[in-house]
Write an enzyme that holds these catalytic residues in place. Structure first.
Site, PDB file in Angstrom:
ATOM      1  N   SER A  44       5.346   6.837   1.687  1.00 34.66           N
ATOM      2  CA  SER A  44       5.133   5.474   1.172  1.00 34.66           C
ATOM      3  C   SER A  44       6.450   4.824   1.189  1.00 34.66           C
ATOM      4  O   SER A  44       7.076   4.516   2.305  1.00 34.66           O
ATOM      5  CB  SER A  44       4.829   5.653  -0.408  1.00 34.66           C
ATOM      6  OG  SER A  44       4.375   4.415  -0.954  1.00 34.66           O
ATOM      7  N   ASP A  54      -6.784   3.976   1.671  1.00 33.13           N
ATOM      8  CA  ASP A  54      -5.590   3.686   0.984  1.00 33.13           C
ATOM      9  C   ASP A  54      -5.496   2.136   0.387  1.00 33.13           C
ATOM     10  O   ASP A  54      -5.713   1.262   1.183  1.00 33.13           O
ATOM     11  CB  ASP A  54      -4.293   3.825   1.849  1.00 33.13           C
ATOM     12  CG  ASP A  54      -3.104   3.699   1.375  1.00 33.13           C
ATOM     13  OD1 ASP A  54      -2.887   2.752   0.279  1.00 33.13           O
ATOM     14  OD2 ASP A  54      -2.150   4.320   1.681  1.00 33.13           O
ATOM     15  N   HIS A  80      -3.928   6.603  -1.334  1.00 31.45           N
ATOM     16  CA  HIS A  80      -2.574   6.584  -0.752  1.00 31.45           C
ATOM     17  C   HIS A  80      -1.676   7.793  -0.691  1.00 31.45           C
ATOM     18  O   HIS A  80      -1.114   8.279   0.333  1.00 31.45           O
ATOM     19  CB  HIS A  80      -1.697   5.616  -1.581  1.00 31.45           C
ATOM     20  CG  HIS A  80      -0.537   5.189  -1.202  1.00 31.45           C
ATOM     21  ND1 HIS A  80      -0.051   4.719  -0.139  1.00 31.45           N
ATOM     22  CD2 HIS A  80       0.896   5.118  -2.171  1.00 31.45           C
ATOM     23  CE1 HIS A  80       1.029   4.550   0.070  1.00 31.45           C
ATOM     24  NE2 HIS A  80       1.779   4.665  -1.103  1.00 31.45           N
TER      25      HIS A  80
END
Length: 279
Positions: free
Chosen positions: A99, A228, A257
């Site tokens: 991320s 996601d 995610h």
């Protein structure tokens, strides 16, 4: 408690907390927002078992690192990573980001080069550029990020609740791939991070990495959940093979995610296969 000083604020040190375990080729795991280095537990265990040296650290403002009120931009984050790499005198290292941590990986390679880096892996990637603009129609409307900032100012704890529900796709995966207790553990870590960093990092997400990507000269693995909700697959990961010279894309079907927690078998297999490849 191991730490390295990366700067000062009003005469006090800004320290980055890190952990360094195992031996073999070093792997640096760079966490996502708003977590810390411990969020990699499902990857660290397998990497250590397969003979790798595993280094995790907490980004400034998060976990056990210092919580200054400046430096929440990718040039500074990449600089912090460079200090850590030099402090440990690492070479032949593999950088793995999740991320927000994928931004550190890309900006580090674009700024400091690959002299010390062998490969890189991106999970739930934020590059190339998440903001929708005239020359980036695939991006996300800016109002989404303005609303996030407003929600954090109003009540960051309430914001975290909704954020983590989408971080793990709890309505679909709750009780199977993400337990209530694991969700709560993520919430607890987020609640302990810097209130300043919580807000400041939202603008950082909007960094344009498109000029960085052609500079990447190491093999890159991209692993991303097809479902996601935080960083949509088509706006992010799906675009990278055309922008990075040596890029392998592995979609995780149905993955949210944080695939590293919900789908560790698929993620770890992809990462270990990538690490063993000669290239």
């Amino acid at each position: 408690m191991p730490s390295v000083t990366v700067g000062t604020e009003n005469g006090g040190p800004i320290e980055i907390y890190y952990e360094d375990h195992g031996s073999g080729r070093p792997i640096i795991l760079i966490h996502g927002y708003p977590l810390d280095g411990n969020s990699w537990e499902r990857q660290e265990r397998d990497l250590l078992a397969n003979g790798y040296r595993v280094i995790t650290y907490d980004r400034r403002g998060f976990g056990r690192s210092s919580q200054p009120t400046f430096g929440y931009d990718y040039d500074t984050f990449a600089g912090d990573l460079e200090v850590l790499i030099k402090h440990l005198d690492l070479s032949d290292v593999v950088l793995v980001g999740f991320s927000m941590g994928t931004g550190e990986v890309i900006r580090y390679l674009a700024t400091f080069g690959s002299e010390r880096v062998r490969k890189a892996a991106l999970f739930g990637t934020i590059p190339p550029f998440v903001l929708k603009t005239d020359d980036n129609p695939e991006g996300v409307d800016g109002k989404v990020f303005a609303d996030i900032e407003a929600a954090i100012v109003t009540d960051r704890y309430a914001f975290f609740e909704g954020f983590f529900n989408n971080f793990y796709n709890v309505d679909v995966l709750g009780g199977t791939r993400i337990s209530d207790r694991a969700w709560q553990a993520s919430f607890n870590v987020a609640a302990g991070c810097s209130p300043f960093a919580t807000y400041a990092c939202v603008d950082t997400w909007l960094t344009d990495f498109r000029a960085d990507l052609p500079k990447i000269d190491v093999p890159v693995l991209v692993v991303h959940g097809t479902e996601d909700r935080i960083l949509p697959f088509e706006s992010t990961a799906a675009r990278l093979p055309a922008l990075i010279a040596d890029c392998t894309l592995v979609p995780v079907e149905g993955g949210p995610h944080n695939i590293g927690w919900t789908h560790p078998e698929e993620v770890n297999e992809a990462l270990l296969t990538f690490l063993r490849e000669a290239r």
